[in-house]
Design a protein around this motif. Sequence first.
Motif, short mmCIF file in Angstrom:
data_model
loop_
_atom_site.label_atom_id
_atom_site.label_comp_id
_atom_site.label_asym_id
_atom_site.label_seq_id
_atom_site.Cartn_x
_atom_site.Cartn_y
_atom_site.Cartn_z
N VAL A 146 0.79 -1.24 0.00
CA VAL A 146 0.00 0.00 0.00
C VAL A 146 0.81 1.29 0.00
N VAL A 149 2.54 1.91 -3.42
CA VAL A 149 1.60 2.26 -4.50
C VAL A 149 1.11 3.70 -4.32
N ARG A 150 0.85 4.08 -3.08
CA ARG A 150 0.40 5.45 -2.83
C ARG A 150 1.48 6.45 -3.27
N ASP A 153 1.75 6.82 -6.97
CA ASP A 153 0.68 7.65 -7.51
C ASP A 153 1.06 9.13 -7.40
N ARG A 154 1.68 9.46 -6.29
CA ARG A 154 2.11 10.83 -6.06
C ARG A 154 3.19 11.23 -7.09
N GLY A 157 1.81 11.93 -10.43
CA GLY A 157 1.28 13.29 -10.46
C GLY A 157 2.37 14.31 -10.74
N GLY A 189 -3.75 -14.11 -1.94
CA GLY A 189 -4.51 -12.91 -1.59
C GLY A 189 -3.90 -12.13 -0.45
N GLU A 190 -2.59 -12.32 -0.23
CA GLU A 190 -1.94 -11.60 0.86
C GLU A 190 -1.18 -10.39 0.36
N MET A 191 -1.08 -10.28 -0.95
CA MET A 191 -0.29 -9.20 -1.53
C MET A 191 -1.10 -8.62 -2.68
N LEU A 192 -1.04 -7.33 -2.87
CA LEU A 192 -1.75 -6.72 -3.99
C LEU A 192 -1.34 -7.43 -5.28
N ASP A 196 -4.34 -5.32 -9.53
CA ASP A 196 -4.68 -4.28 -8.55
C ASP A 196 -3.79 -3.05 -8.75
N GLU A 199 -4.45 -1.28 -12.08
CA GLU A 199 -5.74 -0.61 -12.10
C GLU A 199 -5.68 0.68 -11.28
N ILE A 200 -5.04 0.60 -10.13
CA ILE A 200 -4.96 1.77 -9.26
C ILE A 200 -4.10 2.86 -9.88
N LEU A 201 -2.97 2.48 -10.46
CA LEU A 201 -2.05 3.50 -11.00
C LEU A 201 -2.37 3.87 -12.45
#
Lengths: 271, 90
Positions: A146, A149-150, A153-154, A157, A189-192, A196, A199-201
């Motif tokens: 998490v 990935v956050r 994303d920054r 930007g 299912g323990e790791m993105l 995922d 899709e998020i980025l």
Amino acid sequence: MGKVVVVTSGKGGVGKTTSTAALGAAVAKTGKKVALVDFDVGLRNLDLIMGAERRVVFDLVNVIQGTAKLSQALIRDKRLETLYLLPASQTRDKDALTEEGVAEVIARLRSVFDYVFCDSPAGIERGAQLAMRFADEAVIVTNPEVSSVRDSDRIIGLLDARTMKAEQGELVQKHVLVTRYDAARASRGEMLSIDDVLEILSTPLLGIIPESQDVLRASNLGAPVTLSEPLNGAAKAYLEAARRLEGEDLPVVVPFERKGFLDRLLGRRAA
Amino acid sequence: MSILDLFKRRTSAPVARERLQLLLAYERQSRGQPDLVSILREEIMAVIAKHVQIDQDYLQVSMDRGATMSTLEIDIQIPNKSAAPLAMAG
């Protein structure tokens, strides 16, 4: 005119320097002239990963301040004739870099080399912004986790707002490189998952580098993993990523770990 | 917790994905804009300071973001001693 690629991430410790070395060496192996530039002033490490730490005499800051010529500061790799390193300064503070100075160094490198890889420092401050400032393309190194990935994303930007290309109304071509991917954990299912993250980025994928002991061993030995153990999983993934970076249309295969009946039953972790 | 839960593997990745999607949707929207909470904090402080003398530390402004609705929480502590309106003090 060479291409300038920034390797960046926002978060520290995700594998920027390792990836810069591995991708740079992979491209240089194909005969292209490649320069790796360490922008992490004060905390240089690319020299160590490349095994050139004892050959550093002058650095990026010396060149910008005019106390050394670019040709004096560039270190040629002992394994590959076409691979060069421009180390960062270890002693000075990061304010030693000026935008004009960086612009000039990058312009000169661009005229000589086919590829210039800029290894960005962590964070989103001045050093990271200067590393991406003149980039044509960006490799965003991301762990399937998490906070990474956050931060990616920054950084995306910033790439769309603070780079020279963005200010001229063009776009820096962006690629996500997922590193330290553990197929077993992702399948449980323990790791993105890769889906995922993408899709998020919403940024195209350059490659998936599996979590691997080989990468650490390569760092210990001071050799890019793509040179020291090119047949290993991580090295192969980097070599393929480098081909995609050069424009080849090569599909990415998501590493998959098949779970045996006993593993399922016992919830056993694959080694 | 039932016996079955013991055998069911908890998967955390979907939770991570949802949290990230929610957070990033908000962060992308507010990118480049000045921080709303600190602006609110400053203006609320200015309004209160007109009437009551309070310390900066006694004003807490926080924003809790939800999927469909966000809540703004403002906590103002007025110490009894200095609670007297300024007009009276003057």
